[in-house]
Design a protein around this motif. Structure first.
Motif, PDB file in Angstrom:
ATOM      1  N   ASP A  82      29.406 -49.244  13.240  1.00 57.74           N
ATOM      2  CA  ASP A  82      28.628 -49.363  14.467  1.00 57.74           C
ATOM      3  C   ASP A  82      28.932 -48.222  15.430  1.00 57.74           C
ATOM      4  O   ASP A  82      28.061 -47.836  16.233  1.00 57.74           O
ATOM      5  N   HIS A 113      29.423 -45.290  14.504  1.00 51.94           N
ATOM      6  CA  HIS A 113      28.933 -44.069  13.832  1.00 51.94           C
ATOM      7  C   HIS A 113      30.009 -43.330  13.055  1.00 51.94           C
ATOM      8  O   HIS A 113      29.849 -42.148  12.762  1.00 51.94           O
ATOM      9  N   THR A 138      30.688 -42.974   9.883  1.00 55.61           N
ATOM     10  CA  THR A 138      30.091 -43.256   8.575  1.00 55.61           C
ATOM     11  C   THR A 138      30.406 -42.194   7.548  1.00 55.61           C
ATOM     12  O   THR A 138      29.890 -42.236   6.427  1.00 55.61           O
ATOM     13  N   GLU A 148      23.567 -52.461   5.946  1.00 61.14           N
ATOM     14  CA  GLU A 148      22.682 -53.110   6.911  1.00 61.14           C
ATOM     15  C   GLU A 148      22.127 -52.092   7.917  1.00 61.14           C
ATOM     16  O   GLU A 148      20.953 -52.156   8.293  1.00 61.14           O
ATOM     17  N   ARG A 149      22.995 -51.183   8.303  1.00 61.28           N
ATOM     18  CA  ARG A 149      22.520 -50.160   9.246  1.00 61.28           C
ATOM     19  C   ARG A 149      21.441 -49.295   8.602  1.00 61.28           C
ATOM     20  O   ARG A 149      20.420 -48.970   9.229  1.00 61.28           O
ATOM     21  N   THR A 150      21.684 -48.917   7.349  1.00 57.41           N
ATOM     22  CA  THR A 150      20.694 -48.105   6.638  1.00 57.41           C
ATOM     23  C   THR A 150      19.369 -48.842   6.531  1.00 57.41           C
ATOM     24  O   THR A 150      18.286 -48.274   6.733  1.00 57.41           O
ATOM     25  N   ARG A 182      18.315 -51.200   8.506  1.00 57.61           N
ATOM     26  CA  ARG A 182      17.687 -51.244   9.828  1.00 57.61           C
ATOM     27  C   ARG A 182      16.985 -49.924  10.146  1.00 57.61           C
ATOM     28  O   ARG A 182      15.860 -49.893  10.664  1.00 57.61           O
ATOM     29  N   GLU A 183      17.665 -48.813   9.828  1.00 65.06           N
ATOM     30  CA  GLU A 183      17.067 -47.508  10.098  1.00 65.06           C
ATOM     31  C   GLU A 183      15.815 -47.288   9.256  1.00 65.06           C
ATOM     32  O   GLU A 183      14.798 -46.767   9.749  1.00 65.06           O
TER      33      GLU A 183
END
Length: 712
Positions: A72, A74, A76, A115-117, A119-120
């Motif tokens: 969250d 960043h 990554t 999950e972030r990917t 969402r993006e």
């Protein structure tokens, strides 16, 4: 990475882990994170890892939360994950929890990253979908706007391909052509021609569809479906694809028929007499002056200047309304009688009319036109209750275009008209050059000439004399002009004769000689040997004046002109015999080094033997000889034999020969073959201002230098 401290000191191991963890996060991309935020992240994640390492029961999911928090924030970079897993495996582990913690951390990090990917990706998908819908909406709106504009536009719009096929037209274009828009579709553009198309419109169209130009504009007429003509302002533009290849042509047509007709009415009103409907003075002079712009060699024209006899009596006795009706009837009769013959009839004003004969075939045709005028007005004119006998006087002029100017021609016809009136009215009178010159000169001299020199109204033009051998400029003749404030520019034929009769020729002649010599001196200074000889006409009274030699000597000394650059031209009538006093003066001039020429030779009746005694070096054959060679009524073969004989006679006497009035290359070549030395006339150049002569000399000098360089 620094190894953890040996031993089981938990405090030291915890401190070491916290320091290493902070170093890891700051080395990831912590330098780009605000220090306060980074410090809180380090503290929060370190605290969770500490709990995960030591709390009971064992909660590895806390390490998974740390991995999620780093994602969250960043963090990554896979390198951060690798170093974090390694640190967790080396951390204070009294209970063997390192592998589980590192695994939970990696799992939490990976899940959060996935999950972030997602969402993006979803955000990108939604943004792309939104953009697509907005583009489609904008395209639909743009198409709708274009269609609305295309269909509702007040001007006609048509779309075609580059092969000239009409693809689509709007309602306004259909209305312009008086048809439906569907009737226009499928037609070809090149079908829409009109006889009055502006020159160049179809050439511009070809350039457009070939891609050489982007647009063009013209005023163009079209035929409507009902056969009527509609005038439009046409603009055609080219549409290209992304690679610049022409795809379509778009034509926009504005109906300007009403404006065009209004302009035509205004133009007609400006050029036509409102009473008779005939062309007015403006239109007449435009048409006349057009004849003089680029005339063909030998082109002729005629004028019939008409004035009604006794018209003032009609006006005074019956009133102006009756007079106007009479003028209208006269105009109609003249137009009916003469227009079918191809002649222009115009009203100049008052009761004066004029007939213009273009490409006139001779005096006979001009006289025939005058007789037609008189015949048309022979019958009485019925105006109301009055039967009015109307007569006219006609002045007839027929000339070669090259011999006069528009203004001089009209003045000559007008003066000829008054000679007809003086002779008794109701008749025609033919132009007489001598009478015309006498009338114009008498008026000009009596009214204005005495003070004209002081007012600076005289000026000099110079006409080239060229060698027939190579066409080079060898001399110029000084020709005096009078810029008369009322009569315009007058040539020497219009005032020299009377000036000679009154004695005013003496001061005028001195002025011309001095001005011409001054100009010639300037050319000598500027161009040296290439400067032309200056020829100055000498009037009879000047030649017979005892002070001629003194005048010439004084002017040469004052201007500095070498005597060899001056030639005086005399007429055959200057010397009437071997004992004439003028002969002594001419010999005196020659002794100064000035040469003499006999001008207009062949027009007088002098004894040819006088040429043997005259101190002349040049003979100028009168222009009338050359001009008559093209007169169909005269024997051209005999005329050329006479000219050839004059050339031979002059050469036998040791004289050079100049032919005047040469207006064509064919005549120049024939004269050259006969041995004629020089020539002048419109073929070699009209009388011009001094600066034009200077430019010509400079150009010939430049060409000569180029030739010399080529042969060097």
């Amino acid at each position: 990475m620094t190894r953890r401290p040996d031993g089981a000191d938990r405090v030291d191991a915890s401190t070491w882990f916290h320091q290493e963890w902070e170093r890891l996060l700051r080395g990831g991309h912590g330098m780009a994170v605000h220090p306060g935020i980074l410090s809180r992240l380090v503290s929060r994640t370190a605290a969770l890892l500490h709990r995960a390492q030591h709390e009971e029961p064992f909660r590895p999911e806390l390490a998974g939360q740390v991995g999620a928090q780093l994602v969250d924030a960043h963090f990554t970079d896979p390198a951060v994950l690798s170093r974090a897993v390694e640190l967790l495996q080396l951390g204070p582990d009294t209970d063997g929890r390192g592998p589980a913690l590192s695994g939970a951390f990696a799992a939490g990090w990976a899940e959060a990253l996935r999950e972030r990917t997602l969402r993006e990706q979803e955000a990108i998908r939604l943004a792309a979908d939104t953009a697509r819908r907005e583009v489609e909406k904008a395209l639909r709106e743009s198409e709708n706007k274009f269609r609305a504009l295309f269909e509702s536009a007040a001007i006609g719009i048509g779309i075609g391909d580059t092969d000239g096929n009409i693809i689509s037209v709007n309602r306004a274009l259909g209305e312009i052509f008086g048809t439906g828009s569907t009737d226009m579709t499928g037609r070809r553009v090149d079908e829409l021609v009109h006889p009055e198309d502006t020159p160049g419109v179809w050439e511009a169209y070809e350039d457009l569809i070939a891609g050489r130009t982007e647009y063009f504009q013209f005023d163009k007429p079209y035929y409507r479906q009902d056969g009527e003509v509609v005038w439009t302002h046409l603009t055609v533009s080219l549409i290209r694809d992304d690679e610049g290849v022409p795809l379509y042509q778009v034509a926009m047509l504005e109906d300007i028929t009403d404006r065009y007709r209004l302009q035509e009415r205004l133009r007609h009103q400006a050029t036509h007499d409102p009473l008779t409907g005939l062309p007015n003075r403006v239109a007449f002079f435009e048409r006349l002056e057009k004849l003089f712009e680029e005339p063909e060699p030998g082109a002729r024209f005629g004028l019939c200047y008409v004035d009604l006899d006794g018209f003032k009596v009609v006006n005074d006795s019956l009133g102006h309304d009756t007079g106007d009706q009479l003028l209208a009837a006269v105009g109609q009769r003249l137009e009916t009688a003469l227009t079918p013959l191809g002649h222009l009839v115009a009203r100049l004003g008052g009761d004066e009319f004029v007939v213009l004969l273009e490409d006139c075939r001779g005096e006979q045709e001009a006289v025939a036109a005058a007789k037609t005028v008189l015949a048309a007005l022979a019958r009485p004119v019925q105006v109301g209750d009055h039967s009015l006998a109307v007569g006219a006087s006609v002045g007839v002029l027929e000339r070669r275009v090259a011999t006069t100017t528009p203004g001089a021609a009209v003045r000559a016809a007008d003066l000829t008209l008054y000679r007809a009136k003086e002779a008794g009215r109701g008749r025609w009178t033919l132009f007489d050059p001598k009478e015309n010159a006498r009338a114009v000169s008498r008026y000009a001299v009596s009214v204005r000439m005495p003070a004209a020199l002081d007012r600076g109204e005289f000026f000099i033009d110079y006409q080239p004399l060229c060698s027939l051998a190579d066409g080079s400029l060898v001399a110029v003749e000084a020709l005096v002009r009078w810029r008369h404030p009322q009569l315009g520019v007058l040539g020497p034929d219009e005032f020299i004769g009377v000036a000679e009769e009154t004695g005013l020729i003496m001061p005028l002649g001195r002025w011309v000689l001095e001005q011409a010599c001054s100009q010639a001196t300037e050319w000598v200074r500027e161009f040296g040997d290439r400067a032309p000889q200056i020829n100055v006409n000498l009037a009879v009274r000047q030649a017979r004046n005892a002070g001629l030699v003194t005048d010439v000597e004084r002017i040469l000394r004052k201007t500095g002109l070498p005597p060899g650059k001056l030639q005086l031209e005399i007429t055959e009538s200057t010397v009437v015999g071997p004992e004439d006093e003028a002969l002594k003066a001419l010999h005196g001039v020659r002794d100064l080094g000035v040469s003499l020429a006999v001008d207009d030779f062949g027009t007088g009746w002098s004894n040819l033997a006088y040429l043997r005694d005259l101190p002349v070096s040049c003979l100028k054959i009168a222009g009338s000889f050359v001009g008559d060679l093209h007169d169909p009524a005269k024997d051209a073969h005999t005329g050329w034999r006479i000219v050839s004989g004059l050339v031979s006679l002059a050469h036998t006497l040791g004289l050079t020969v100049t032919a005047e009035g040469v207006e064509s290359g064919a005549d120049a070549e024939r004269l050259r073959q006969m041995g004629c030395d020089w020539a002048q006339g419109w073929y070699f150049g009209r009388p011009v201002r001094p600066d034009e002569i200077s430019r010509r000399i400079a150009e010939e000098r430049r060409q000569a230098e180029e030739q010399a360089q080529k042969h060097a």
